[in-house]
Design a protein around this motif. Structure first.
Motif, PDB file in Angstrom:
ATOM      1  N   LYS A 242     108.783  52.087  75.256  1.00 44.18           N
ATOM      2  CA  LYS A 242     107.479  52.727  75.507  1.00 44.18           C
ATOM      3  C   LYS A 242     107.428  53.233  76.950  1.00 44.18           C
ATOM      4  CE  LYS A 242     105.116  49.833  72.107  1.00 44.18           C
ATOM      5  NZ  LYS A 242     104.129  48.742  71.906  1.00 44.18           N
ATOM      6  N   LEU A 243     107.322  54.535  77.094  1.00 46.86           N
ATOM      7  CA  LEU A 243     107.221  55.163  78.409  1.00 46.86           C
ATOM      8  C   LEU A 243     105.759  55.484  78.705  1.00 46.86           C
ATOM      9  CD1 LEU A 243     108.322  56.619  80.956  1.00 46.86           C
ATOM     10  CD2 LEU A 243     108.575  58.678  79.530  1.00 46.86           C
ATOM     11  N   GLY A 244     105.267  54.983  79.827  1.00 45.74           N
ATOM     12  CA  GLY A 244     103.907  55.289  80.255  1.00 45.74           C
ATOM     13  C   GLY A 244     103.915  56.278  81.407  1.00 45.74           C
ATOM     14  N   ILE A 245     103.283  57.412  81.223  1.00 40.66           N
ATOM     15  CA  ILE A 245     103.239  58.457  82.253  1.00 40.66           C
ATOM     16  C   ILE A 245     101.849  58.481  82.870  1.00 40.66           C
ATOM     17  CG2 ILE A 245     103.440  60.939  82.711  1.00 40.66           C
ATOM     18  CD1 ILE A 245     105.349  61.086  80.287  1.00 40.66           C
ATOM     19  N   ILE A 246     101.792  58.278  84.180  1.00 44.36           N
ATOM     20  CA  ILE A 246     100.508  58.354  84.893  1.00 44.36           C
ATOM     21  C   ILE A 246     100.453  59.711  85.586  1.00 44.36           C
ATOM     22  CG2 ILE A 246      99.056  57.316  86.673  1.00 44.36           C
ATOM     23  CD1 ILE A 246     100.525  54.664  86.172  1.00 44.36           C
ATOM     24  N   GLY A 247      99.565  60.555  85.118  1.00 50.14           N
ATOM     25  CA  GLY A 247      99.478  61.931  85.617  1.00 50.14           C
ATOM     26  C   GLY A 247     100.184  62.879  84.655  1.00 50.14           C
TER      27      GLY A 247
ATOM     28  N   ASN B 255      93.128  55.331  77.182  1.00 47.70           N
ATOM     29  CA  ASN B 255      91.829  55.551  77.822  1.00 47.70           C
ATOM     30  C   ASN B 255      91.685  54.930  79.199  1.00 47.70           C
ATOM     31  OD1 ASN B 255      90.761  57.041  75.642  1.00 47.70           O
ATOM     32  ND2 ASN B 255      90.451  55.121  74.500  1.00 47.70           N
ATOM     33  N   SER B 256      92.633  54.070  79.585  1.00 48.76           N
ATOM     34  CA  SER B 256      92.512  53.466  80.910  1.00 48.76           C
ATOM     35  C   SER B 256      93.896  53.203  81.483  1.00 48.76           C
ATOM     36  CB  SER B 256      91.739  52.143  80.833  1.00 48.76           C
ATOM     37  OG  SER B 256      92.512  51.149  80.164  1.00 48.76           O
ATOM     38  N   LEU B 257      93.938  53.120  82.796  1.00 51.81           N
ATOM     39  CA  LEU B 257      95.187  52.806  83.480  1.00 51.81           C
ATOM     40  C   LEU B 257      95.647  51.408  83.101  1.00 51.81           C
ATOM     41  CD1 LEU B 257      97.360  53.465  85.581  1.00 51.81           C
ATOM     42  CD2 LEU B 257      95.786  52.663  87.362  1.00 51.81           C
ATOM     43  N   GLU B 258      94.730  50.489  83.013  1.00 52.89           N
ATOM     44  CA  GLU B 258      95.082  49.103  82.671  1.00 52.89           C
ATOM     45  C   GLU B 258      95.753  49.030  81.301  1.00 52.89           C
ATOM     46  OE1 GLU B 258      93.063  44.628  82.505  1.00 52.89           O
ATOM     47  OE2 GLU B 258      91.779  46.420  82.591  1.00 52.89           O
ATOM     48  N   GLU B 259      95.208  49.774  80.321  1.00 51.92           N
ATOM     49  CA  GLU B 259      95.779  49.770  78.971  1.00 51.92           C
ATOM     50  C   GLU B 259      97.215  50.303  79.001  1.00 51.92           C
ATOM     51  OE1 GLU B 259      94.803  51.491  74.457  1.00 51.92           O
ATOM     52  OE2 GLU B 259      93.608  52.163  76.184  1.00 51.92           O
ATOM     53  N   LEU B 260      97.450  51.345  79.795  1.00 50.11           N
ATOM     54  CA  LEU B 260      98.796  51.909  79.905  1.00 50.11           C
ATOM     55  C   LEU B 260      99.759  50.896  80.499  1.00 50.11           C
ATOM     56  CD1 LEU B 260     100.154  54.942  79.668  1.00 50.11           C
ATOM     57  CD2 LEU B 260     100.198  54.716  82.146  1.00 50.11           C
ATOM     58  N   LEU B 261      99.321  50.218  81.571  1.00 52.05           N
ATOM     59  CA  LEU B 261     100.181  49.249  82.255  1.00 52.05           C
ATOM     60  C   LEU B 261     100.511  48.063  81.346  1.00 52.05           C
ATOM     61  CD1 LEU B 261      98.415  49.252  85.758  1.00 52.05           C
ATOM     62  CD2 LEU B 261     100.545  50.418  85.148  1.00 52.05           C
ATOM     63  N   ASN B 262      99.529  47.638  80.542  1.00 52.89           N
ATOM     64  CA  ASN B 262      99.741  46.509  79.634  1.00 52.89           C
ATOM     65  C   ASN B 262     100.671  46.856  78.478  1.00 52.89           C
ATOM     66  OD1 ASN B 262      97.991  44.878  81.067  1.00 52.89           O
ATOM     67  ND2 ASN B 262      96.195  45.442  79.844  1.00 52.89           N
ATOM     68  N   THR B 263     100.740  48.155  78.147  1.00 54.71           N
ATOM     69  CA  THR B 263     101.407  48.602  76.918  1.00 54.71           C
ATOM     70  C   THR B 263     102.876  48.949  77.112  1.00 54.71           C
ATOM     71  OG1 THR B 263      99.325  49.519  76.086  1.00 54.71           O
ATOM     72  CG2 THR B 263     101.358  50.375  75.091  1.00 54.71           C
TER      73      THR B 263
ATOM     74  N   VAL C 235      93.158  61.244  84.612  1.00 57.27           N
ATOM     75  CA  VAL C 235      91.699  61.232  84.818  1.00 57.27           C
ATOM     76  C   VAL C 235      91.059  62.498  84.269  1.00 57.27           C
ATOM     77  CG1 VAL C 235      91.757  59.708  86.810  1.00 57.27           C
ATOM     78  CG2 VAL C 235      91.999  62.172  87.145  1.00 57.27           C
ATOM     79  N   ILE C 236      91.875  63.539  84.071  1.00 59.04           N
ATOM     80  CA  ILE C 236      91.388  64.796  83.491  1.00 59.04           C
ATOM     81  C   ILE C 236      91.856  64.873  82.046  1.00 59.04           C
ATOM     82  CG2 ILE C 236      91.502  67.324  83.647  1.00 59.04           C
ATOM     83  CD1 ILE C 236      92.073  66.958  86.643  1.00 59.04           C
ATOM     84  N   GLU C 237      91.029  65.400  81.189  1.00 58.10           N
ATOM     85  CA  GLU C 237      91.392  65.527  79.778  1.00 58.10           C
ATOM     86  C   GLU C 237      92.544  66.521  79.639  1.00 58.10           C
ATOM     87  OE1 GLU C 237      91.371  64.354  76.026  1.00 58.10           O
ATOM     88  OE2 GLU C 237      89.873  63.622  77.457  1.00 58.10           O
TER      89      GLU C 237
END
Length: 630
Positions: free
Chosen positions: A374-379, A416-424, A403-405
């Motif tokens: 699972k790759l999480g991309i922030i931005g 929907n949140s940064l925390e959810e991405l980090l946990n996943t 933060v932008i749609e």
């Protein structure tokens, strides 16, 4: 142009970028086994003749002897020279054609190749005074007309006496023989033409040093094609901008200075005072203090993606357009991210170092495929979105947070949140911009929220990750590894030492801010950014500007273009049009675009207008900057 004014123009290295006999040598000596030595000898003789250290006749005799050329090679020479006409003469072809009666070519070159070249620019055959080749029965060049005064020393001055020109005479040339015309009292002014070559002995004698024909026309109020000579536009390029970018600005006719490193605020405050265009990469900060010293700055080019190192608000207030390269290095950064993810998942970096130390550690422990991870991309901007596509094609499950749609590409899932991405996610890759709000968005709390054994990749900005927290997470084993390309504090150049708490950590890849540093990316950026800046300078086009309202304009034709940048206040457009109406100025076309702070009005008008109208347009309340193009 007043009828009494005559322009005397040299040919070699003035009308053309090159010395014609040098090019003839490349043609005539193409198959000569001593070609390189002979060509160098011709160039050396040419230079000695041009700076006056060798008499002209001696120079001519020596060169013709080496050339061993023939009549049929003159045709090849003409074709080559047509591609080597000086850029500023090409730009001002219309001026030369319109004033051909008063333009004379007086050259120590030869009519055989000069007349066909200058004829394309409207210059009359009878206005060309030059030497003449003498051919034998086999059409080989064996001599020159020794009775022609231009084959002798001080021949140009003698020629002008013979043709008995009346009125003011201005001489344009790059050689000492051109200066001799003025020294003989036969010309009012001597312009040392330095677009192609600059000879100190010649420039020291000049009334005016002219980097281009634009400059000469400008100082004599004769410039009808260009509103400002490009040679007066100074460009400062910092941080090893690719040579293609440097060359593009030079080809446009700008005066370009290149500095390989970044500059401090104090250094830039001093340096920027007479600069019209500034080019930087990521390390140079263009602050309000710097901009307050930028009296002539028209535009800034960020030869990178980010523009957070530039005070965009102050640039906007001062009417300085900023351009960047939002797409040019995207692929390079994405490929690096993919490579680093694979390296970290297999501990390649540590295994390679161990091998160089003679240690053989063949083990699968701690090594994983990226397929199915699972790759999480922030931005999820240009880079994040392309990484998403490539990673999915390699079998990864992609999640992202922004933060932008943003529209998901392929099968990527927006969380929907940064925390959810980090946990996943098993792998977190950062691709946010450098705004201040993003400082330490990955801190101690966020790292703790990541899955144990996850890896972190930061190819975005140095200040977005809290470095001490990252170090602790690697040493404690909470994170299995990290790759960092950007740092809160970075050396200004390659000679400064690199200091970081991350040095020496296990399964940690450190790179010197090279995400976009591929030849392909740097070439793309170097072509894109100068192109946008030159479009803005030449036409007023602001398309792709990061701080101006974006307008894509048609080409300017048979009109003058008025560019009015102002505070976004009601009624400015009405005031502009009322002033034009009061002076009975016809509007050919008009374009308006605003953002929340400024308005940008482009008005194309007929060429006839009163200077008083321009003064009134500049005086409209709220005007930030006014420019006129033609």
């Amino acid at each position: 142009m007043p009828q009494s004014t005559k322009f005397i123009i040299d040919f070699d290295s003035t009308f053309t970028q090159v010395e014609a006999l040098d090019i003839l040598g490349e043609i005539s000596l193409a198959n000569d086994p001593q070609r390189d030595q002979k060509l160098k000898a011709i160039v050396d003789i040419t230079d000695k003749g041009m700076d006056g250290s060798l008499t002209f006749r001696e120079s001519l005799e020596l060169r013709l002897e080496i050339l061993n050329a023939s009549k049929d090679q003159i045709s090849d020479l003409i074709e080559a020279l047509k591609k080597k006409v000086s850029k500023s003469f090409e730009r001002n072809k219309e001026f030369l054609q319109e004033n051909s009666n008063d333009i004379y070519i007086i050259s120590n070159g030869f009519k055989d190749f000069i007349i066909p070249i200058v004829a394309d620019y409207g210059i009359q055959k009878d206005n060309v005074f030059a030497n003449e080749f003498i051919y034998d029965q086999l059409d080989r060049i064996v001599d020159f007309n020794r009775e022609n005064p231009l084959s002798k020393n001080n021949g140009k001055a003698e020629t002008i006496k013979q043709i008995n020109l009346e009125g003011d005479i201005y001489v344009i040339g790059d050689g000492y023989t051109d200066y001799e015309i003025k020294a003989s009292g036969l010309a009012n002014k001597f312009y040392a033409f330095t677009e192609n070559v600059s000879r100190p002995r010649v420039t020291s004698q000049a009334d005016h040093i002219a980097p281009s024909l634009d400059e000469i026309l400008y100082v004599n109020n004769l410039n009808k094609k260009f509103s400002y000579p490009k040679s007066r536009i100074k460009v400062l390029l910092l941080e090893n901008v690719h040579q293609i970018g440097v060359d593009l600005f030079k080809e446009e006719g700008y005066e370009v200075e290149v500095i390989s490193s970044a500059m401090s605020e104090e250094e830039l405050c001093e340096k920027i005072k007479n600069i019209s265009i500034l080019g930087i990469r990521s390390k140079t900060n263009v602050t309000k203090k710097v901009l307050d010293n930028a009296n002539r700055l028209l535009s800034i080019g960020a030869f990178c993606i980010g523009t957070n190192q530039i005070d965009l608000d102050t640039c906007q207030e001062k009417g300085i357009a900023v351009f960047n390269a939002p797409f040019s290095n995207t692929r390079s950064v994405v490929e690096m991210a993919i490579a680093e993810i694979i390296f970290l998942m297999r501990s390649f970096a540590d295994k390679s170092v161990a091998m160089h130390q003679g240690k053989w550690d063949k083990s699968a422990t701690g090594s994983f495929e990226i397929r199915g991870k699972k790759l999480g991309i922030i931005g999820y901007g240009n880079i994040g979105a392309q990484l998403s596509v490539l990673a999915e094609n390699m079998g990864m499950n992609v999640f992202y947070y922004d933060v932008i749609e943003k529209l998901a590409l392929g099968n990527a899932t927006k969380l929907n949140s940064l925390e959810e991405l980090l946990n996943t996610c098993d792998i977190i890759s950062l691709h946010v911009d450098g705004r201040k709000d993003n400082k330490n968005i990955i801190g101690k709390k966020e790292i703790a929220a990541m899955k144990k054994g996850a890896i972190l990749v930061n190819l975005s900005r140095g200040h977005v990750v809290e470095i001490p927290a990252l170090k602790d997470a690697i040493l404690s084993g909470h994170l299995a590894g990290c790759a960092v390309d950007v740092f809160p504090e970075e050396p200004k150049n390659n000679s400064e030492p690199f200091v970081s708490e991350l040095i020496g950590l296990p399964n940690t890849i450190l790179t010197p801010h090279i995400g976009g540093s591929t030849l392909e990316a740097q070439e793309n950026i170097a072509r894109f950014v100068p192109g946008k800046i030159m479009e803005y300078i030449n036409t007023g086009n602001t398309y792709n500007s990061v701080n101006f309202p974006n307008i894509q304009l048609p080409f300017l034709k048979d009109a003058h273009r008025l560019i009015h940048l102002h505070q976004n206040e009601p009624g400015v457009l009405a005031k502009i049009n009322q002033i034009l109406a009061n002076y009975e100025i016809n509007i050919v076309g008009q374009y308006l675009k605003t953002n929340e702070r400024i308005g940008y009005v482009i008005t194309d008008i007929d060429k006839a207008y009163s200077p008083d109208a321009i003064d009134e347009l500049k005086s409209i309340k709220g005007t930030i900057r006014f420019r006129m193009l033609y």
